[in-house]
Design a protein around this motif. Structure first.
Motif, PDB file in Angstrom:
ATOM      1  N   ARG A   1       1.232   3.888  -2.659  1.00  0.00           N
ATOM      2  CA  ARG A   1       0.100   5.446  -2.476  1.00  0.00           C
ATOM      3  C   ARG A   1       1.851   6.222  -2.879  1.00  0.00           C
TER       4      ARG A   1
ATOM      5  N   ASP B   1      -4.261   7.261  -5.137  1.00  0.00           N
ATOM      6  CA  ASP B   1      -5.062   6.707  -4.617  1.00  0.00           C
ATOM      7  C   ASP B   1      -4.735   5.316  -4.412  1.00  0.00           C
ATOM      8  N   THR B   2      -4.658   5.216  -2.870  1.00  0.00           N
ATOM      9  CA  THR B   2      -5.235   3.699  -2.602  1.00  0.00           C
ATOM     10  C   THR B   2      -6.274   3.922  -0.995  1.00  0.00           C
ATOM     11  N   SER B   3      -7.252   4.494  -1.521  1.00  0.00           N
ATOM     12  CA  SER B   3      -8.225   4.651  -0.149  1.00  0.00           C
ATOM     13  C   SER B   3      -8.848   4.120  -0.862  1.00  0.00           C
TER      14      SER B   3
ATOM     15  N   ARG C   1       1.016  -1.239  -0.343  1.00  0.00           N
ATOM     16  CA  ARG C   1      -0.136   0.183  -0.079  1.00  0.00           C
ATOM     17  C   ARG C   1       0.966   1.784   0.184  1.00  0.00           C
ATOM     18  N   ASN C   2       1.657   1.474   0.716  1.00  0.00           N
ATOM     19  CA  ASN C   2       2.787   2.568   0.611  1.00  0.00           C
ATOM     20  C   ASN C   2       3.573   2.337  -0.124  1.00  0.00           C
TER      21      ASN C   2
END
Length: 314
Positions: free
Chosen positions: A69, A74-76, A65-66
């Motif tokens: 991102r 956008d990883t929301s 995820r990091n």
């Protein structure tokens, strides 16, 4: 939002030496996943992109995820799963131009994706939905998720781009053909590699492959031809577009996703199909020059420094 995409991204371990993995003692850690590759490629070219997935609530999941991102994606929409792990895979390099991959993804968090993980508002705000043939191979619920996302896109007037990305290590040839052709018929744009097109359509020329999809209702087909470039066709136009020259190929994995990113970038910019395919060839060529899936993708300033957009095509 320009593009929304979703699928599994794994932690990738690249050996520092060539030869069988049994003799590899040191590895570099990075990530790999067709959909996140495209998302990162597009973000580097200056576009707004959203990537949706399920990741294990573990150190690898946070790392994935990091990483994504941190590339401006956008990883929301990412969900962390407490009970299933983030998948990993390994590359094996036998020669400079040859790589094999070994997956450890069975039972992964991403294989537990369901239609509930895709929100209508996430699809509706995009210009394009990008999907691949990898996701429906992961599980029945993943296949349902792909079909759900496509239905939401069609409902909201969002164009669907489909890259078959066939992985016969995770399902059979016949199952892949039946499922992927069913998905392709619901999409606006299809981006098969030549061998994928042969398998899916049982045709043996780029023209016949493209015509098969078009007769099934697809608006635009681009058949990727490796070093030879690509062939595109619609109901009213067709053309071969030469590939970009690469002096030395280091690693071919990620080139097809780079093509997709470049091609979509061209469409988003309002370029002609030919111009978009040319940009796709160029971005795909960048991926061939380094080890890793996304490490070679360029930023727009590298592709077109201090020049007008179209100068990149010269």
């Amino acid at each position: 939002m320009d593009v929304v995409t979703f699928g599994e991204t794994m932690v990738l371990f690249n050996p520092l030496s060539t030869g069988p993995l049994r003799y590899a003692g040191q590895f570099e850690k990075t990530i790999g996943g067709a959909e996140s590759n495209v998302a990162i490629g597009l973000a580097r070219l200056g576009h707004q992109v959203s990537w949706i997935s399920r990741l294990g609530e573990d150190e690898f999941g946070v790392y994935v995820r990091n990483f994504i991102r941190g590339e401006g994606v956008d990883t929301s929409g990412v969900v962390f799963d407490e009970t299933h792990p983030t998948a990993v895979f390994f590359k094996e390099r036998r020669a400079a131009q040859e790589s094999k991959v070994f997956y450890y993804r069975s039972g992964s968090a991403a294989s537990r994706m369901t239609p509930n993980d895709i929100k209508e508002e996430d699809i509706a705000r995009a210009k394009y939905l990008h999907v691949t043939g990898i996701t429906p191979a992961l599980s029945e619920t993943c296949k349902e998720t792909v079909l759900h996302a496509i239905a939401l896109a069609k409902k909201n007037g969002v164009k669907v781009v489909f890259d078959p990305n066939i992985r016969l290590k995770i399902w059979s040839k016949e199952e892949a053909r039946q499922t992927l052709m069913s998905i392709a018929r619901q999409c606006d744009i299809v981006l098969p590699g030549f061998e994928e097109g042969e398998m899916l359509t049982e045709k043996n020329t780029p023209e016949d492959i493209a015509n098969y999809f078009i007769e099934d209702g697809v608006s635009l087909v681009v058949v990727k031809l490796g070093a030879q470039g690509a062939y595109y066709a619609t109901a009213t136009e067709e053309e071969y577009v030469a590939g970009s020259k690469v002096e030395q190929i280091v690693d071919s994995i990620g080139a097809g996703d780079g093509f997709a990113a470049g091609f979509l970038s061209g469409l988003i910019r309002g370029w002609t199909i030919r111009e978009a395919v040319t940009l796709g060839n160029k971005i795909g060529a960048y991926a061939l020059t380094v080890v890793g899936d996304v490490e070679g993708y360029p930023f727009w300033s590298q592709v077109c420094p201090e020049q007008g957009d179209k100068e990149v095509l010269r």
